[in-house]
Design an enzyme around this catalytic site. Sequence first.
Site, short mmCIF file in Angstrom:
data_model
loop_
_atom_site.label_atom_id
_atom_site.label_comp_id
_atom_site.label_asym_id
_atom_site.label_seq_id
_atom_site.Cartn_x
_atom_site.Cartn_y
_atom_site.Cartn_z
CE LYS A 166 -3.93 1.99 2.57
NZ LYS A 166 -4.78 1.85 3.77
CB SER A 223 -7.99 3.80 3.02
OG SER A 223 -7.16 3.12 3.94
CB SER A 281 -8.32 1.04 5.90
OG SER A 281 -9.01 2.27 5.93
#
Lengths: 476, 102, 474
Positions: A73, A148, A172
Site C-alpha cells: 500500500k 482505504s 481499511s
Amino acid sequence: MYLDKSIKEINNLLKNKTIKPIDLVLEAFDNIEKNKDLNAYITLNKEEAIKKAKELENKEVDNILFGLPIAIKDNIVTKDLKTTCASHILDNFIPIYDATVVEKINDKSMIIIGKTNMDEFAMGSSSRTSYFGAPKNPLNKEKISGGSSGGSATTIAAKDLLFALGTDTGGSIRQPASYTGIVGMKPTYGRVSRYGLVAFASSLDQIGPMTRNVYDNALLLNAIVGKDPKDLTSSSKETEDFTRLIGEDISNMKVAVPNYFMSDIVSDEVKDKIKETIKILENNGVSVDYIDMKYLDKAMILYQIIAMGEASSNLARYDGIRYGHPIDNPKDIEDLYFSTRAKGFGDEVKRRIMVGSYLLSGDNAKTYYNKALSIRDDIKKEFSKVFEKYDLIIGPTTTTTAYNLDEDMDDPLKSFMDDVLVIPVNMAGLPAISIPVGKASDNMPVGLHIIGNSFDEATIYKLASFIEKKVGEIYE
Amino acid sequence: MEDKLTKEEVLHVATLARVKLTDEEIEKYRVELKQLLNEVEKINDVEGYDKERMIAPWSDNTTLREDKSSDMLDPKEVIKNAPKHSGNYIEVPVVIGESEGA
Amino acid sequence: MSNYIPTIGVEVHVELKTNTKIFSPSVNGYGQMANSLTNVIDLGYPGTLPTLNEEVINLAIKACKVLNCKIRNKINFDRKNYFYPDNPKNYQITQFDTPIGYDGYVEIEVDGISKKIEIEEMHIEEDTCKSTHRNNKTLLDFNRAGVPLIEIVTKPCMSSSKEATLYLEKLKELLFYSDISDCKMEEGSMRADANVSIRKCESDPYGTKVEVKNIGSISNVGVAINKEIERQEKLYESGESFKEQTRRYDDKLGDTVLMRVKETGNDYRYFPEPDIPYVYITDEMISNVEKTIPMLPDERRSKYVELGVSPFKANKLVNNRILSDYFNTLLDSNINFDIASNLLLGDISGYLNKEEKVITDTTLTKERFIELVNNIDDNTLTSRNLKDILSKVLESNSSIKDIIEECGIKNITDDDKIRKVITNIINNNPDSVSDYKAGKDRAIKYLMGQVMKETKGSINPKMANKILIEELNK
C-alpha cells in the site's frame, strides 16, 4: 499460470528449479498490465523487481515466501521507490529509508511489485479520495473496491498476485477485503511495527496482510510481526506461527454475536449470509450466543474524535519545506503553509484536519479527545469481558455489499458509516479478519468479520480457515 | 440547532489547519463541518465511563533507548527531498524570530 | 525610590548533556557542519516514530533530585501543535499534563538571608532547529532539532532582579555540578526567560505580565528585569495600560524590545503523544540515579569551612569545579586544609593558568599533594622555596622529599639556630630596639627584614617573627 497455484506448489517449483522468481514477477506484471483499467497501482517497481528476481536466482530458496511478488500500500515507505499516500502533496516523494515491514519483506526475499492505490492518506472508505482516481472492483467494474486499502484489495481480487499489504485505521483492510471477496487481517495493535507507515491516526493504525486465502494470510503475518525497537508501541510478545491452529478441531469453540452487529443497520441480505455461516458453525459443534455489548454504537463517535484529532496533528508536517510539493513563489511563510496545503490536500483530508484541529483547540481537547480516550478504555474492557467467556466474536464486516463508484461522495458521514461494524475493533486494538462467505443477489461478496482477543490471531485463523473450507465446499 | 457554521468559524479552523479556502469552499464547509461536529457532539451523551485514559491500546512498559548514536544522514540526503535549499541548509521564506516552543 | 512591588517568575530551558537526541539516535552536538547531525526522525519524515533516550529520563530524574522536586511516577508526553519552520513536525513533543518534576525549590542567600525560590514544575521536551536569516531567506539547520531539554518553571515568587540572578547562578551551578548540562548561555545550552509584572501593594492582584525572552547572560537577565520594571512603572505612572506581551532583550540597546502582543491564549491543541506510551519512573530508577549525584556546591562549601578553610576561599574553590573535585579527594586525609586551599588557589592556580592546564593534567597525585602540604605545615618548605620547585612538583613524578633534597633546600628549622641569628641582629641594631620599646611597629618590620636577609629566606617567617618578639621582650 503459476500464480494460480497454491503457495506450497509454487514453493516446490522454485525449489526444484522448474521456475525462477523472474517467471513469477513477469507473470504478475502481465496480469497487472491486463488489469490496468482497475487502477490498482499508483507506482510500479518493474525494473527493480526484475533486477531483484534475477539476483534471487543465485540464492537458496530458504523460506516459503521466497521469490514471491508482493504489492505494498502506498502509505508504507519504500526506500528509493516513490511513496505518495495517494496525495498530490507527496506525488514526488522518494523516501530515503525503508519501513520496518519492508525490511522484513526483503529479509524473506519477497519481491515488491509496486505501490497500491488508496484513499488519500488512508482517509476514506472507497479509495475514491485518491489523487490518482479510484480503483475498480474486479468483480464488477462499476463498483468500488472499498477503502482505504482499495488498491491492495483490487490487485488480490483480480488475481494479479498472491500477497499484498494494507493498513487498517478504522477498517481499511477488512472492509475492502469484504467488498472484493478476499481475506484481510488487521492484527492486534502492536503486533506489526508502524515504523515507516505514514501516520493517519497513530493510536489506531496497523499494517496487515491481504491475500486470497486464510493460509497465505497467516504466512504473510508470520513474516511481518515482531517487536521493533524503532516503534515504542510495538509489542514484545513472542512471535509465533500463526498457521499452527489451522485445521484443528473447532467443535466446542464458543462464539459470540453482538446483537448490534445484526441490528437494523445491516441489510437483510448480508444478515442472511451471516446467519447461514452461523448455522454451519452450529452444525459443527460450535456454540453461538447472541449477546449485548455496551459502547459498540459509540465507537463511531470515538473514532471520529480520535482519528480526526490525531490526523490533524500527524498531517501538520506536510508544509513543502523538508519534502513534498510546495507552491511556486510563496509570498511569505504563511502563504507557503496555507497555499501548499490548500493545493496539496484533497477535500476529505481538508475536512478531517479542520474538524480535528477544532476538536483539539482550547478546552475542546478535554471535552472531546480526552473523554474519547477514557471511553475507549471502557470499550477495551467491555471486549475483555466477552473474551472471558468466548473464544471469538463474529458478525458481518460491512452493512451492505460494495456500492457503485458513482454514488454521492459529498456526504461527509458516509465514509464513516461504511465502517461502522469494523471500527470498534480499532478502538480496542484487537485483531480481526474478514473472509468471504458467499455472494448477495447483486453477485457481490459478503464478508464475515471474526474478532479475536488481543494477540490471539491464531484462533481467528483456525476458525476462518474452517469456514473458508466449508463455504468453498458449498460453492463448488 | 443551527445547521451551518458561520464563515468565521470555518475560517478559524482553516487557520488552525493552515488551509487556504475559496469563498465557494467556505460555503461548502459551513454545512459539511457542521454535520461532522453534530456527530461528535454525541459524545456528551455518554455517561458512566472510567476516567483512565488509553493513550495507546498496547500497554507494555515503554522500553527506553540506550544513549548510543547510529543512523545519521549525510547532509546531501537531508536536502535531497527539500524543494529549496542553499548549501547544506534547507531554505524557507524569511521568518522573524524563533518559535514559541522552546 | 519606587512605589511598586515587582513580581518575577523565571523559565529556564536547559539542554541535557547526552550523547544522542531525545527521540532519535542522532548525535547531540554543537558547532558542527549544518545538517550533519540529523536523521529522518529529526527531520519529521513521513512514517518516522520517536524512541525515548534512557539518559534523558535519568538526567531529568537527577535534575528533580538536585532541585528538590517531587517526581511523578507515571508520565506521558504531549504534542504541542503549532506551525513554524524551526518545528519540523509542526508539533513539538513536550510534557503538558504530567511534568516529571513538581513542587521543588532552590535555596539562595539574599543579603545574608536565605530564601527558597519555589519551582512550580519541570518537564522534558525537544529543542527546535536553528534558523539563520540571510538575504531575505531563512536557512534551517536541523542539528539542534530533537536535542533534549528540560524546562524549569518557578512560581512568581521573586521580587527583585537580584533574586532572579542569584537564582539563575545557583541553578546553573547545581545543574553544572551534577553533570546535567553544560549550562553555556553563550551557546544556548541554557536559556532564560523572565516574566515580570509590578503592582502597588501585596494585596493587589498581579499586574499585567510581560515575558522577556532571548537574554544572553545571567547579568543581562538582571539588566533586562530592571529595565522592564522601570518601563512598566513609567507606563503606570502616566496612566497608560498595556497588554500582556512578549519582549526580547536587545544587548546593543541594553533594553527590551516588543516581539509580539499575546493573542487571546495561544491555541497549542495539546493532546497526549500516542507514539509514546506511559513511562513509569520506578524507585529503582530513582535510587540508581541518586548514586550518580556528586557532592553539591553548598555541601562542599560548608564542608570546607568545617575543615578550616575560610568561607571566601571555600567559595573560590567551589567556583572552580575541577579544583573542587580535586580538593574533595583529600577530604578524608588528616592535613592542614587551610594550607591545602592556599596552595591550590595561589601558586598552583597561577602556574596552571599560565600553562593553560588543569590540575588533572599535572603529575600532582593526591599522595604527592599531601606530602607537599605536610612539608609546608612543618616548615620544611617555605613559600619562597615552593616557587622554585613548583614546576618539578607539577611535572615530575619524584617525591616531594626527593625534590627538596635534589634542590639542596635546607631550611633552618632549629629553634636555637634561629635564636642565635636573631640575638645577633638585636645586638647590632640597638636603635631599632629602642624604637620598638617606644611602641613603633615598623621597627619589627625592619628587624624581620634583616633576619630574612641574613638567612636568605631559608627560615619560616612566622617562626622567626615569634622568636624575634620573644627576644625583644626579654
